[in-house]
Design an enzyme around this catalytic site. Structure first.
Site, PDB file in Angstrom:
ATOM      1  N   ASP A 151     -16.357 -46.918  21.968  1.00 62.22           N
ATOM      2  CA  ASP A 151     -17.520 -47.018  21.099  1.00 62.22           C
ATOM      3  C   ASP A 151     -18.523 -45.957  21.558  1.00 62.22           C
ATOM      4  O   ASP A 151     -18.423 -45.438  22.686  1.00 62.22           O
ATOM      5  CB  ASP A 151     -18.102 -48.425  21.220  1.00 62.22           C
ATOM      6  CG  ASP A 151     -19.357 -48.613  20.394  1.00 62.22           C
ATOM      7  OD1 ASP A 151     -19.400 -48.102  19.263  1.00 62.22           O
ATOM      8  OD2 ASP A 151     -20.295 -49.261  20.893  1.00 62.22           O
ATOM      9  N   ASP A 153     -22.466 -45.879  20.569  1.00 64.90           N
ATOM     10  CA  ASP A 153     -23.818 -46.371  20.829  1.00 64.90           C
ATOM     11  C   ASP A 153     -23.802 -47.485  21.874  1.00 64.90           C
ATOM     12  O   ASP A 153     -23.027 -48.438  21.780  1.00 64.90           O
ATOM     13  CB  ASP A 153     -24.454 -46.887  19.537  1.00 64.90           C
ATOM     14  CG  ASP A 153     -24.616 -45.792  18.497  1.00 64.90           C
ATOM     15  OD1 ASP A 153     -25.531 -45.880  17.679  1.00 64.90           O
ATOM     16  OD2 ASP A 153     -23.809 -44.838  18.507  1.00 64.90           O
ATOM     17  N   GLU A 160     -28.936 -46.657  20.588  1.00 60.66           N
ATOM     18  CA  GLU A 160     -28.373 -46.982  19.277  1.00 60.66           C
ATOM     19  C   GLU A 160     -28.932 -45.935  18.312  1.00 60.66           C
ATOM     20  O   GLU A 160     -30.125 -45.921  18.015  1.00 60.66           O
ATOM     21  CB  GLU A 160     -28.783 -48.390  18.830  1.00 60.66           C
ATOM     22  CG  GLU A 160     -28.160 -49.517  19.642  1.00 60.66           C
ATOM     23  CD  GLU A 160     -26.686 -49.730  19.309  1.00 60.66           C
ATOM     24  OE1 GLU A 160     -26.266 -49.343  18.197  1.00 60.66           O
ATOM     25  OE2 GLU A 160     -25.961 -50.300  20.156  1.00 60.66           O
ATOM     26  N   ARG A 196     -29.366 -51.033   6.533  1.00 60.16           N
ATOM     27  CA  ARG A 196     -30.135 -50.185   7.450  1.00 60.16           C
ATOM     28  C   ARG A 196     -30.158 -48.732   6.986  1.00 60.16           C
ATOM     29  O   ARG A 196     -31.183 -48.050   7.086  1.00 60.16           O
ATOM     30  CB  ARG A 196     -29.557 -50.293   8.860  1.00 60.16           C
ATOM     31  CG  ARG A 196     -29.852 -51.629   9.536  1.00 60.16           C
ATOM     32  CD  ARG A 196     -29.157 -51.744  10.884  1.00 60.16           C
ATOM     33  NE  ARG A 196     -27.716 -51.900  10.722  1.00 60.16           N
ATOM     34  CZ  ARG A 196     -26.822 -51.698  11.686  1.00 60.16           C
ATOM     35  NH1 ARG A 196     -27.221 -51.283  12.873  1.00 60.16           N
ATOM     36  NH2 ARG A 196     -25.540 -51.882  11.464  1.00 60.16           N
ATOM     37  N   SER A 239     -16.875 -44.858  16.224  1.00 62.16           N
ATOM     38  CA  SER A 239     -18.234 -45.386  16.206  1.00 62.16           C
ATOM     39  C   SER A 239     -18.650 -45.900  14.839  1.00 62.16           C
ATOM     40  O   SER A 239     -18.330 -45.302  13.809  1.00 62.16           O
ATOM     41  CB  SER A 239     -19.211 -44.280  16.649  1.00 62.16           C
ATOM     42  OG  SER A 239     -20.543 -44.694  16.499  1.00 62.16           O
ATOM     43  N   GLY A 240     -19.391 -46.998  14.870  1.00 64.52           N
ATOM     44  CA  GLY A 240     -20.064 -47.470  13.664  1.00 64.52           C
ATOM     45  C   GLY A 240     -21.343 -46.705  13.421  1.00 64.52           C
ATOM     46  O   GLY A 240     -22.096 -47.024  12.497  1.00 64.52           O
ATOM     47  N   LYS A 293     -11.897 -49.703  13.104  1.00 55.92           N
ATOM     48  CA  LYS A 293     -11.775 -49.357  14.525  1.00 55.92           C
ATOM     49  C   LYS A 293     -10.397 -49.767  15.039  1.00 55.92           C
ATOM     50  O   LYS A 293      -9.721 -48.995  15.737  1.00 55.92           O
ATOM     51  CB  LYS A 293     -12.870 -50.044  15.344  1.00 55.92           C
ATOM     52  CG  LYS A 293     -14.254 -49.431  15.177  1.00 55.92           C
ATOM     53  CD  LYS A 293     -15.202 -49.931  16.255  1.00 55.92           C
ATOM     54  CE  LYS A 293     -16.524 -49.174  16.224  1.00 55.92           C
ATOM     55  NZ  LYS A 293     -17.344 -49.408  17.413  1.00 55.92           N
TER      56      LYS A 293
END
Length: 360
Positions: A151, A153, A160, A196, A239-240, A293
C-alpha cells in the site's frame, strides 16, 4: 552495531537454513514493542537437539531472552506435536525461534495469535509475535519470496495523499474524517473515494509538484525495497490513492509496478481560472478497490508464474485486507485496530525494514 544502511545485508549474508524435511517448520519472530533503535543484523544463534534445551552456542554475545523458554512451554501446551529446534538473536532486540512438527493437522497459526494465552504472553512480555509456516518448497530459506506489493498511503509514505490534497484548499477535516472511516472499514471504500474526490474539485493540477516536495517516505521503506531488490524480488505499490504520487514513489524507491486511481483534470473555467481537478475519477480506469488490490496481486503472480505462497503484501487499511489474506505473507503494518485483528499478521514499529526479518 551496524549502521542502518547495513540492514539490507540481511538479504545476502543472513539467510537462515532450514533442513529439507517432511516436517513443517514454524518460524516465530518476537518483536519487542519497546524497540526504538535501528536494527543490528549481527545474528547470534543457538541450536538444540529438539528437547527444548540449548546444546551449543554458535557465536558469542548476549544470552537468549528469558521468555524463549516460557514461550516454548506455552506452545507445547497449545500445539503439542511441535518441538523446539533453534533460536536466533536477529538483533539485540528481535529474536526468532524455529519449531518443527507434522504437516498433518497443522493448526491455523494466523488465528492462534488471537488465543488468550498468546495474547496474555505478548502483554506480559511486551512483545508482538509473528507466526509463519513456510511451504514445503522453502528448502534453504524461510520463505522464497518473488513478489512484494505495498500500500502507499500511511505505509510506504507517512501521509494520506487525499487528505493532503484537501488541506491545500482548506477542507482537510471533512475529508480526513471520511478517510479514517474508510480505512477502518466503516464505510464502502469506492463510495467514500468518490465522495472525497468530488470535494477536491478546484484543486490546482500543479499540486502534485508541491506534494512531491512535502510528502515523506516512511522510515525503513528504502532499506526494505533495497533488500527485496537485491534478491531479485518483483516489487510494486498498489494504492487506493492517486497515480501521480504512485508513479513518483515508484521512481523514488525503484519499484517495478505502480497501480493507483486516476483523476480527471479540467482547463480554466469561470469558477476556477486555472487548470484544476474536476472532482471526478477517470472512468477509463478501474477504481482501486480492495478487490482490485487482491486481483492485482493474483494477476502479477500469474503473469510471472509465481505461486501465491511466494508473495508478500503490506498495508495498513481495511481496503488492504483482501490482498493481505491472499498473499503468502500478509502483514498489517501500523494498521488500524480492526485491521490488526483481521489481518493474517500484524506488526507495529518505527521502521518498515523490520519486515525484512520475516523473510530473510
Amino acid at each position: 552495531m551496524l549502521a542502518p544502511g547495513s540492514l539490507t545485508e540481511v538479504a545476502k549474508n543472513n539467510e537462515m537454513s532450514l533442513k529439507q524435511t517432511p516436517e513443517a517448520a514454524l518460524i516465530v519472530t518476537f518483536f519487542p514493542k519497546s524497540r526504538l533503535i535501528p536494527p543490528n543484523l549481527n545474528v547470534l544463534s543457538t541450536a538444540s537437539s529438539g528437547n527444548g534445551n540449548q546444546d551449543e552456542t554458535k557465536s558469542t554475545g548476549p544470552s537468549l531472552p528469558s521468555y524463549i523458554h516460557s514461550f516454548t512451554s506455552l506452545l507445547a501446551q497449545l500445539v503439542p506435536h511441535f518441538d523446539y529446534k533453534s533460536t536466533q538473536l536477529l538483533t539485540s532486540h528481535i529474536t526468532q525461534s524455529i519449531y518443527a512438527g507434522p504437516y498433518q493437522g497443522l493448526p491455523d497459526f494466523s488465528s492462534i495469535r488471537h488465543d488468550a494465552p498468546i495474547q496474555d504472553f505478548e502483554s506480559k512480555n511486551g512483545l508482538e509475535i509473528i507466526f509463519d509456516v513456510p511451504p514445503h518448497a522453502s528448502e534453504h530459506q524461510q520463505r522464497p519470496l518473488r513478489l512484494a506489493l505495498f500500500d502507499m498511503d500511511s505505509t510506504l509514505i507517512n501521509e494520506e495523499v487525499i487528505d493532503e490534497l484537501a488541506r491545500s484548499i482548506g477542507i482537510s477535516d471533512a475529508v480526513s474524517a471520511i478517510t479514517a472511516r474508510a480505512m477502518n472499514g466503516d464505510i464502502d471504500f469506492a463510495t467514500s473515494l468518490s465522495e472525497r474526490v468530488a470535494m477536491l474539485k478546484g484543486v490546482r493540477t500543479n499540486v502534485w509538484d508541491d506534494m512531491k516536495k512535502t510528502v515523506t517516505i516512511a522510515t525503513g521503506a528504502r532499506e526494505l525495497v533495497r533488500g527485496l531488490k537485491m534478491k531479485g524480488i518483483l516489487t510494486g505499490v498498489v494504492s487506493g490513492g492517486f497515480i501521480p504520487m504512485a508513479e513518483w514513489l515508484k521512481g523514488e524507491l525503484g519499484l517495478d509496478v505502480a497501480v493507483a486511481n486516476h483523476l480527471l483534470e479540467e482547463d480554466s473555467t469561470a469558477d476556477f481560472p486555472y487548470p484544476h481537478l474536476s472532482g471526478l475519477l477517470d472512468p477509463n480506469y478501474q477504481i482501486v478497490t480492495p478487490e482490485l488490490k487482491r486481483e492485482t496481486l493474483r494477476s502479477l503472480a500469474a503473469d510471472h508464474a509465481i505461486p501465491l505462497s511466494q508473495t508478500l503484501a503490506v498495508g495498513d487499511g481495511s481496503n488492504d485486507l483482501l490482498m493481505l489474506g491472499t498473499a503468502g505473507l500478509g502483514v498489517a503494518w501500523n494498521a488500524k485496530e480492526k485491521v490488526q485483528i483481521r489481518a493474517p499478521m500484524r506488526l507495529n514499529g518505527n521502521s518498515l525494514a523490520d519486515v525484512l526479518y520475516l523473510i530473510f
